[in-house]
Design an enzyme around this catalytic site. Structure first.
Site, short mmCIF file in Angstrom:
data_model
loop_
_atom_site.label_atom_id
_atom_site.label_comp_id
_atom_site.label_asym_id
_atom_site.label_seq_id
_atom_site.Cartn_x
_atom_site.Cartn_y
_atom_site.Cartn_z
N GLY A 19 0.80 -1.22 0.00
CA GLY A 19 0.00 0.00 0.00
C GLY A 19 0.83 1.26 0.00
O GLY A 19 0.58 2.19 -0.78
N LYS A 164 -8.04 -15.43 2.03
CA LYS A 164 -7.96 -14.75 0.73
C LYS A 164 -9.06 -15.24 -0.21
O LYS A 164 -9.65 -14.44 -0.96
CB LYS A 164 -6.58 -14.97 0.11
CG LYS A 164 -5.44 -14.33 0.88
CD LYS A 164 -5.62 -12.83 1.03
CE LYS A 164 -4.49 -12.20 1.82
NZ LYS A 164 -4.73 -10.76 2.11
N LEU A 189 4.03 -14.73 -3.71
CA LEU A 189 4.73 -14.34 -2.49
C LEU A 189 5.51 -13.05 -2.75
O LEU A 189 6.38 -13.02 -3.62
CB LEU A 189 5.69 -15.45 -2.06
CG LEU A 189 6.59 -15.15 -0.86
CD1 LEU A 189 5.75 -14.99 0.41
CD2 LEU A 189 7.63 -16.26 -0.69
#
Length: 301
Positions: A19, A164, A189
């Site tokens: 983010g 998820k 990953l």
């Protein structure tokens, strides 16, 4: 002078690796950014606040994914949302209860998008682990059309994969029901400098490796993928995002040494001992779109 909504986007949660890096890249590309954070004191994000350009184009919001009004406040005036779930500070580990937490957060965020008139597109960050886990995992090739099996994840306590999968399915259900233009980036990953063996993605790593579906992604590659699917009006559905497959013993040893640097590692294997498993996962859909975008940019320049 008010900023055009088409160039104003929200990044939520902006406090994590992905983010905060997205905020940085979007500011560089000229966007005005609403950075919504659960953890405002994050060291990742504080480096962005010190940038000279941040004062004009960056607005910071304290947004709790379980507080609907804080979400709508951060989204106000934005044309797009980049959503990356970060576990709350009071529930930071993936366990059998995390799925409920992540699903609730995804539902609140998508509902807030549906109630925000200016939102034109949502880029939802999911995971390759929402694709690869099922009973027949070792017999078929996988792409974005595949989903991890919920019962399989529960049976083998693959809590990150369960979270998820359920969160992404919940998001898609709400997006289709409410007419939200959404795409997902199902990342491998994420290779960061502080990656450790405790990363929840790594549960079942040996099986992923032997099945030819153990994939990783560099930070810059997944950032470019997020921007690409947002800016390309033809993007749709899910995109598997990775730029490296760990399917040979050399790469597996290299990753093991990175994850466990202080341990006594086995000596490098000779070429005769090197084993390679067939890759059985494809990111062709994303690669084709990114290649087309790159070619268009070359022609424009």
């Amino acid at each position: 002078m008010a900023t055009s909504p088409s160039r104003t986007v929200c990044v939520m949660d902006a406090s994590g690796h992905l983010g905060s890096a997205l905020v940085h890249l979007l500011l560089q590309r000229g966007y005005s950014v609403h950075a919504a954070l659960q953890h405002p004191a994050s060291g990742e994000f504080q480096s962005i606040e010190r940038q000279p350009s941040s004062s004009e184009k960056l607005r910071i919001f304290r947004a709790d994914p379980f507080d609907y009004h804080s979400i709508t406040n951060a989204l106000r005036g934005c044309s797009g949302l980049f959503y990356c779930f970060e576990p709350p500070s009071d529930h930071s580990t993936y366990d059998e209860f995390m799925a409920e937490v992540e699903v609730r957060a995804a539902h609140n965020v998508l509902e807030a998008c549906a109630q925000t008139d200016t939102i034109e597109k949502v880029v939802f960050t999911s995971s390759v682990t929402a694709v690869i886990w099922n009973e027949g995992r070792s017999t078929s090739s996988l792409d974005e059309r595949n989903w991890s099996d919920i019962n399989f994840c529960k049976k083998f306590k693959l809590w990150q994969a369960l979270s998820k999968t359920l969160a992404e399915k919940s998001a898609w259900s709400l997006a289709m029901d409410r007419g939200i233009n959404m795409v997902t980036i199902n990342g491998g990953l994420l290779m960061t400098s502080d990656l450790t063996i405790t990363n929840p993605y790594l549960k079942g790593a040996a099986e992923m490796y032997e099945d030819g579906v153990f994939v990783t992604v560099d930070l810059r590659f997944i950032l470019d993928a997020h921007v690409c699917v947002f800016e390309d009006v033809s993007s749709y559905g899910r995109y598997l995002c990775f730029n490296h497959v760990i399917n040979c013993s050399h790469d597996a040893d290299k990753l093991a040494q990175m994850l466990l640097p202080s341990s006594d590692s086995s000596p490098p294997q000779s070429s005769e001992e090197t084993r390679m498993y067939q890759q059985r996962i494809s990111n062709k859909k994303l690669n084709n779109m990114m290649m087309e975008l790159e070619n268009d940019q070359l022609l424009t320049n």
